[in-house]
Write a protein that holds these residues in place. Structure first.
Motif, PDB file in Angstrom:
ATOM      1  N   UNK A   1      -2.682  17.463  -8.939  1.00 37.08           N
ATOM      2  CA  UNK A   1      -2.802  16.796  -7.613  1.00 37.08           C
ATOM      3  C   UNK A   1      -3.204  18.252  -6.061  1.00 37.08           C
ATOM      4  N   UNK A   2      -4.034  16.918  -5.773  1.00 42.24           N
ATOM      5  CA  UNK A   2      -4.365  17.910  -3.747  1.00 42.24           C
ATOM      6  C   UNK A   2      -2.664  17.596  -2.980  1.00 42.24           C
ATOM      7  N   UNK A   3      -1.349  16.851  -3.946  1.00 39.75           N
ATOM      8  CA  UNK A   3       0.084  16.953  -2.924  1.00 39.75           C
ATOM      9  C   UNK A   3       0.576  16.994  -3.951  1.00 39.75           C
ATOM     10  N   UNK A   4       1.616  17.760  -3.342  1.00 41.68           N
ATOM     11  CA  UNK A   4       2.848  17.932  -4.201  1.00 41.68           C
ATOM     12  C   UNK A   4       4.203  18.197  -3.880  1.00 41.68           C
ATOM     13  N   UNK A   5       5.658  18.138  -3.730  1.00 42.33           N
ATOM     14  CA  UNK A   5       6.365  18.260  -2.934  1.00 42.33           C
ATOM     15  C   UNK A   5       6.346  19.629  -1.978  1.00 42.33           C
ATOM     16  N   UNK A   6       5.936  20.502  -1.765  1.00 38.86           N
ATOM     17  CA  UNK A   6       5.547  21.454  -1.275  1.00 38.86           C
ATOM     18  C   UNK A   6       5.326  20.971  -0.005  1.00 38.86           C
TER      19      UNK A   6
ATOM     20  N   UNK B   1       3.833  13.040   4.179  1.00 33.74           N
ATOM     21  CA  UNK B   1       3.078  13.475   3.189  1.00 33.74           C
ATOM     22  C   UNK B   1       3.604  12.589   2.396  1.00 33.74           C
ATOM     23  N   UNK B   2       4.818  12.147   2.368  1.00 32.43           N
ATOM     24  CA  UNK B   2       5.529  11.777   1.364  1.00 32.43           C
ATOM     25  C   UNK B   2       4.835  11.051   0.438  1.00 32.43           C
ATOM     26  N   UNK B   3       3.953   9.788   0.696  1.00 30.06           N
ATOM     27  CA  UNK B   3       3.407   8.191  -0.263  1.00 30.06           C
ATOM     28  C   UNK B   3       2.173   9.492  -0.550  1.00 30.06           C
ATOM     29  N   UNK B   4       1.419  10.093  -0.496  1.00 33.37           N
ATOM     30  CA  UNK B   4       0.650  10.827  -0.651  1.00 33.37           C
ATOM     31  C   UNK B   4       0.698  11.765  -2.048  1.00 33.37           C
ATOM     32  N   UNK B   5       2.162  12.213  -2.284  1.00 39.38           N
ATOM     33  CA  UNK B   5       2.594  12.788  -2.565  1.00 39.38           C
ATOM     34  C   UNK B   5       3.177  12.263  -4.384  1.00 39.38           C
ATOM     35  N   UNK B   6       2.974  10.705  -4.634  1.00 37.03           N
ATOM     36  CA  UNK B   6       3.923  10.387  -5.141  1.00 37.03           C
ATOM     37  C   UNK B   6       2.292   9.833  -5.763  1.00 37.03           C
ATOM     38  N   UNK B   7       2.775   9.937  -7.314  1.00 35.59           N
ATOM     39  CA  UNK B   7       1.626   9.786  -8.733  1.00 35.59           C
ATOM     40  C   UNK B   7       2.628   8.897  -9.553  1.00 35.59           C
ATOM     41  N   UNK B   8       1.652   7.773  -9.775  1.00 33.61           N
ATOM     42  CA  UNK B   8       1.790   6.873 -10.501  1.00 33.61           C
ATOM     43  C   UNK B   8       1.961   8.253 -12.764  1.00 33.61           C
ATOM     44  N   UNK B   9       2.793   7.640 -13.207  1.00 34.27           N
ATOM     45  CA  UNK B   9       2.577   8.434 -14.435  1.00 34.27           C
ATOM     46  C   UNK B   9       1.973   7.676 -15.569  1.00 34.27           C
ATOM     47  N   UNK B  10       1.822   8.032 -16.652  1.00 31.59           N
ATOM     48  CA  UNK B  10       1.042   6.690 -17.707  1.00 31.59           C
ATOM     49  C   UNK B  10       2.870   6.265 -18.587  1.00 31.59           C
ATOM     50  N   UNK B  11       3.941   6.631 -17.969  1.00 33.14           N
ATOM     51  CA  UNK B  11       4.926   6.600 -18.482  1.00 33.14           C
ATOM     52  C   UNK B  11       5.649   5.232 -18.050  1.00 33.14           C
ATOM     53  N   UNK B  12       5.026   4.953 -17.023  1.00 33.97           N
ATOM     54  CA  UNK B  12       5.577   3.992 -16.338  1.00 33.97           C
ATOM     55  C   UNK B  12       6.766   3.781 -14.723  1.00 33.97           C
ATOM     56  N   UNK B  13       6.978   5.343 -14.770  1.00 36.92           N
ATOM     57  CA  UNK B  13       7.719   6.016 -13.271  1.00 36.92           C
ATOM     58  C   UNK B  13       6.362   7.415 -12.865  1.00 36.92           C
ATOM     59  N   UNK B  14       7.310   7.214 -11.475  1.00 38.72           N
ATOM     60  CA  UNK B  14       7.218   7.673 -10.573  1.00 38.72           C
ATOM     61  C   UNK B  14       6.843   9.427 -10.926  1.00 38.72           C
ATOM     62  N   UNK B  15       6.015  10.239 -10.104  1.00 37.58           N
ATOM     63  CA  UNK B  15       6.181  11.874 -10.102  1.00 37.58           C
ATOM     64  C   UNK B  15       6.202  12.350  -8.778  1.00 37.58           C
ATOM     65  N   UNK B  16       6.635  13.301  -7.902  1.00 37.45           N
ATOM     66  CA  UNK B  16       6.493  14.019  -8.065  1.00 37.45           C
ATOM     67  C   UNK B  16       5.864  15.567  -8.030  1.00 37.45           C
ATOM     68  N   UNK B  17       4.892  16.190  -8.165  1.00 40.37           N
ATOM     69  CA  UNK B  17       4.720  16.944  -8.574  1.00 40.37           C
ATOM     70  C   UNK B  17       5.299  18.043  -8.187  1.00 40.37           C
ATOM     71  N   UNK B  18       5.685  19.280  -8.722  1.00 38.23           N
ATOM     72  CA  UNK B  18       5.419  20.638  -8.412  1.00 38.23           C
ATOM     73  C   UNK B  18       3.863  21.597  -7.905  1.00 38.23           C
ATOM     74  N   UNK B  19       4.597  22.785  -7.640  1.00 39.66           N
ATOM     75  CA  UNK B  19       3.835  23.616  -7.660  1.00 39.66           C
ATOM     76  C   UNK B  19       4.042  24.999  -7.563  1.00 39.66           C
ATOM     77  N   UNK B  20       3.133  26.214  -7.791  1.00 41.27           N
ATOM     78  CA  UNK B  20       4.450  27.438  -8.158  1.00 41.27           C
ATOM     79  C   UNK B  20       4.313  28.016  -6.144  1.00 41.27           C
TER      80      UNK B  20
END
Length: 251
Positions: free
Chosen positions: A52-57, A65-84
């Motif tokens: 994804x374009x945005x991460x917790x970083x 950038x908070x709203x842009x970094x929240x993604x819905x998963x296929x499991x019903x809950x949301x995630x803010x992804x990590x990056x290296x």
């Protein structure tokens, strides 16, 4: 509630537990967000198909950038992804004297507290800046969950985390709660003896009644197939995680 999963040891089921309690809490009707604060990105890879374009970083660098970094998963809950990038950003954050580094994640969670019932944080197995942030973020409306695999070195990582939490509590006059979850439990006599010894050394409010059994094949298959154990009604491991979620919700 904030649930921060921390242990200095890898291979204790930390990310697996974070994923499955997130899904389990969602199935109970809770609005759930998982924050992947581990630069290894294991939870992110499991939940999201593409980078994804945005991460917790990006959120740490700019709260807008908070709203842009929240993604819905296929499991019903949301995630803010990590990056290296988390690994590099960690040292830069500590060096920034303009804002206490340990309040970065707390600041983000305060923005989210009215949008989610539960926030689960998966941490890297290092007791450095992001894990310390996660500990602070767990106070006052949450707890640190310490997964422990019963083996020869089972208590090493736990003791380090416990000592760090107690030091934070003393230095900042707060009261971060923590609790152990036994993962990868086998039916051997020595395994049971170690667990009983551990229970005898802790208060009852410092160790969960639920234990997570050891079954390697279901864990491997769930990772490969991008499924979650808590959804498997035929597997004992799935039942363990459902029981754990029930215990979490009882408080």
């Amino acid at each position: 509630m904030i649930y921060s999963l921390i242990n200095l040891k890898g291979g204790v089921g930390k990310t697996t537990t974070a994923l499955n309690i997130s899904a389990g809490l969602h199935k109970k009707g809770r609005k759930v967000l998982l924050i992947d604060l581990d630069g290894q990105c294991n939870a992110t890879y499991q939940l999201l198909e593409d980078k994804k374009e945005y991460s917790i970083c990006d959120v740490i660098n700019d709260i807008n950038n908070l709203d842009k970094a929240i993604y819905q998963t296929n499991y019903g809950f949301d995630i803010i992804p990590a990056s290296f990038e988390l690994f590099r950003l960690e040292s830069l954050t500590v060096q920034n004297v303009e804002e206490p580094y340990y309040k970065k994640i707390k600041k983000i969670i305060l923005k989210l507290k009215d949008r989610y019932d539960d926030i689960v944080i998966d941490n890297n197995p290092r007791l450095e800046a992001w894990a310390i942030n996660s500990i602070f973020a767990s106070y006052p409306n949450g707890q640190v969950i310490i997964p422990i695999k019963i083996d020869k070195y089972a208590l090493d990582g736990f003791k380090e985390v416990m000592n760090k939490i107690e030091k934070i509590n003393d230095n900042y006059e707060i009261d971060v709660k923590w609790k152990i979850i036994i993962t990868m439990k086998t039916k051997t006599k020595i395994n049971n003896e170690i667990i009983e010894t551990l229970k005898s050394q802790l208060n009852e409010n410092q160790i969960f009644d639920t234990t997570i059994r050891y079954q390697s094949n279901p864990v491997t298959l769930s990772t490969f197939n991008k499924t979650l154990l808590v959804d498997d009604l035929k597997n004992g491991l799935g039942k363990d995680y459902r029981d754990f979620v029930d215990e979490l919700m009882k408080g």
